[in-house]
Each structure stands twice: as C-alpha cells, then as structure tokens.
Design a protein around this motif. Structure first.
Motif: not given
Length: 317
Positions: A29-34, A36-40, A57-59
C-alpha cells in the motif's frame, strides 16, 4: 534379513508439504496515494520503485493463499512413499517435535531459534501434522524430533540394524548411523567415525561424521541462532572452520584445534546475561560447553558430554 526402517523427520514433512500448497505474495500500500498492488515478494517491489519512492512510504502485508488441504496431504503421502522407496523398505516411523526442549534453558547469550520468531508459518501446517499423527501414526516426542531420529540411528548401529535417519537437516550428518537426506541423496549412506569435510561444486562446505559435528561446534548454526564467537565480537565462518579441520587426522587433533580456538576467542572469563535472563560467568571451556550442548544431537537419554573432562582425559588441558 530384517527390513530397514526409515525414521522420518515429521516436522520437515509437514512444513514442506504445507508450504508447497500455498502461494505467497505481498500487498504493498502506497500510503501517500492510497493505491495498492500485489507483488511476488519485497525484492520485486524494490526493483520496481528503485529510487523513485522511499520504501518507508509503503505499508507491506504478507499474503498467503492455499489450495485445498487434500493436495498437501497427497504431497506428504507421496513424500513418505518416495523416502521409503529410496531406503528400500515399507517400514517407517515419523517423529514430531514436542515441548520442553532443554536447549531453551541452556546458558546461551542469544535465544535458541530466536531468529525464527516472526517468520511466516504455512497456514495448513497444523492440519498436516494432525494427519501425520492420526493417519500415519507419527509420535510427538519430548524436545526435538532431531534428537529422537539421532537416537534411533545410534540404536540401529549398535544393534546392527539398518535404521535410517531421514531428514534434510544437516545435523543428522554428525551422528553415527545410517542417514538419508531426501533433498540431496539418491540413497542412504552410513555415517561413522571421524568422517570428512569437503567443498561441493558450489563451494559450500559439506561433510559427515565427527568432523561435521566439530565444524558445527566452532561455526554454530545460523538456522538455530547459535554463534560460538558471538560474545568474542569476531567473525568465523564455515570456510574458516573447514580450513582449520579438514586436514586433521584424529579426534584428539580436532579437539585440540577446537580448544585452541575457543581459548583465543575467550582468553579471560566473560560475563553476560543468558537467554533466560540469568547473569553468567564462564571461562573459555564453559562457553565451549554451552555450544556443544546446543549442537549435539542426543544419541541416548542422558547423553551429556562433559567437554572439560574429555579434554582432561585427552591431555589437552
């Protein structure tokens, strides 16, 4: 002739089968923009963002997705069959680790297996272990399954019976008896006596017999969080241990080398707080004793080796 008995590490069976039945990924989750994306995995995320965004910046959330548990149970059944086929038998015993591991009470300066805390556990691990107990008649033992397997190897050797310790754990290579590593061997091998150390085709230190145990005694075990030179504040890796021990011809020469190394690390008594919060004072042989107890796989109940006494009998101290 009596059929061989395959004595199998159930902890590894259950872990490998349940882990193979799930797909792991991360949700970032990119906190500043809200967004999210799945990564391996985390490496894929870091490669994508490069220097564009700070990782802070990422949760990041770990994601585990499983197939039906029946697939994991099929996998574990096939693993048991493959192990038995390689060992030339249909007789097997499976052991699972229980509670009350004496190594949790050793006067180690770092928590035994403390480096495993926080690691992801396969979601179906408990279900697969329950299957091993209920269907495959696995036995839950006091302390570690590794110790029980080592004991059965030793018993078989003394009784002149082919009892084969089956595990992918390198600890089994230090106890006399028949062993089979289903990840690395095509067939069982007999471990006995001083043994040998060598480098594999990737330059990794391998070995068997007493020399393998002596190597672990001075190098430790990163998987279990054992680092014999930790309190000395120095680094001593597998390659250094290999160079020290590889050409030695007798147990006494190996014990002498280990003695000299520990004495060089701890020339004076050392004070520290152990894993249980106790204040401890030890000389170099006291530290050597603690790490021997940590790496030594039991061959029988009460298998305690007094390091100082052994060295006295050998004339080393």
């Amino acid at each position: 002739m009596t059929k061989p008995i395959a004595v199998i590490d159930g902890d590894l069976l259950a872990f490998k089968a349940s882990a193979a039945n799930e797909v792991r990924s991360i949700k970032a989750l990119h906190k500043p923009s809200g967004r999210s994306k799945i990564f391996k995995h985390r490496t894929e995320l870091k490669q994508l963002i490069g220097d564009k965004f700070p990782i802070e910046d990422f949760e990041i959330q770990d994601v585990q997705e499983c197939e039906d548990v029946s697939f994991a149970l099929h996998t574990v059944k096939q693993m048991i069959k493959n192990i038995c086929d390689a060992c030339g038998t249909d007789k097997f015993e499976i052991y699972l680790s229980g509670k009350d591991n004496f190594r949790d009470e050793l006067e180690l300066p770092q928590k035994y297996k403390g480096n495993r805390e926080g690691l992801m556990i396969p979601l179906q691990l408990k279900e697969v272990k329950r299957y091993l107990i209920d269907v495959q008649k696995a036995e839950v033992v006091t302390s570690e399954a590794d110790d029980k397997i080592s004991m059965r190897q030793w018993e078989g050797l003394k009784a002149k019976q082919k009892v084969i310790g089956c595990s992918t754990d390198k600890d089994s290579m230090g106890t006399d008896g028949w062993v089979y590593n289903w990840d690395k061997m095509s067939e069982p091998m007999l471990v006995k006596g001083l043994g040998d150390l060598y480098l594999d085709d990737k330059g990794k230190v391998r070995g068997h017999g007493a020399k393998w145990k002596y190597l672990q005694w001075i190098v430790g075990d990163t998987i279990d969080g054992l680092n014999p030179c930790y309190l000395a504040g120095v680094k001593f890796g597998e390659k250094s241990g290999y160079k020290l021990l590889k050409d030695l011809q007798t147990d006494k020469e190996c014990w002498q080398a280990v003695h000299d190394l520990y004495k060089s690390w701890y020339p004076q008594e050392i004070n520290y707080v152990d894993q249980c919060g106790r204040e401890v004072t030890k000389d170099y042989l006291g530290v050597a004793q603690v790490y021997w107890d940590g790496i030594h796989m039991l061959r029988f109940d009460g298998d305690f080796v007094n390091v100082r006494e052994v060295m006295q009998k050998m004339g080393i101290v």
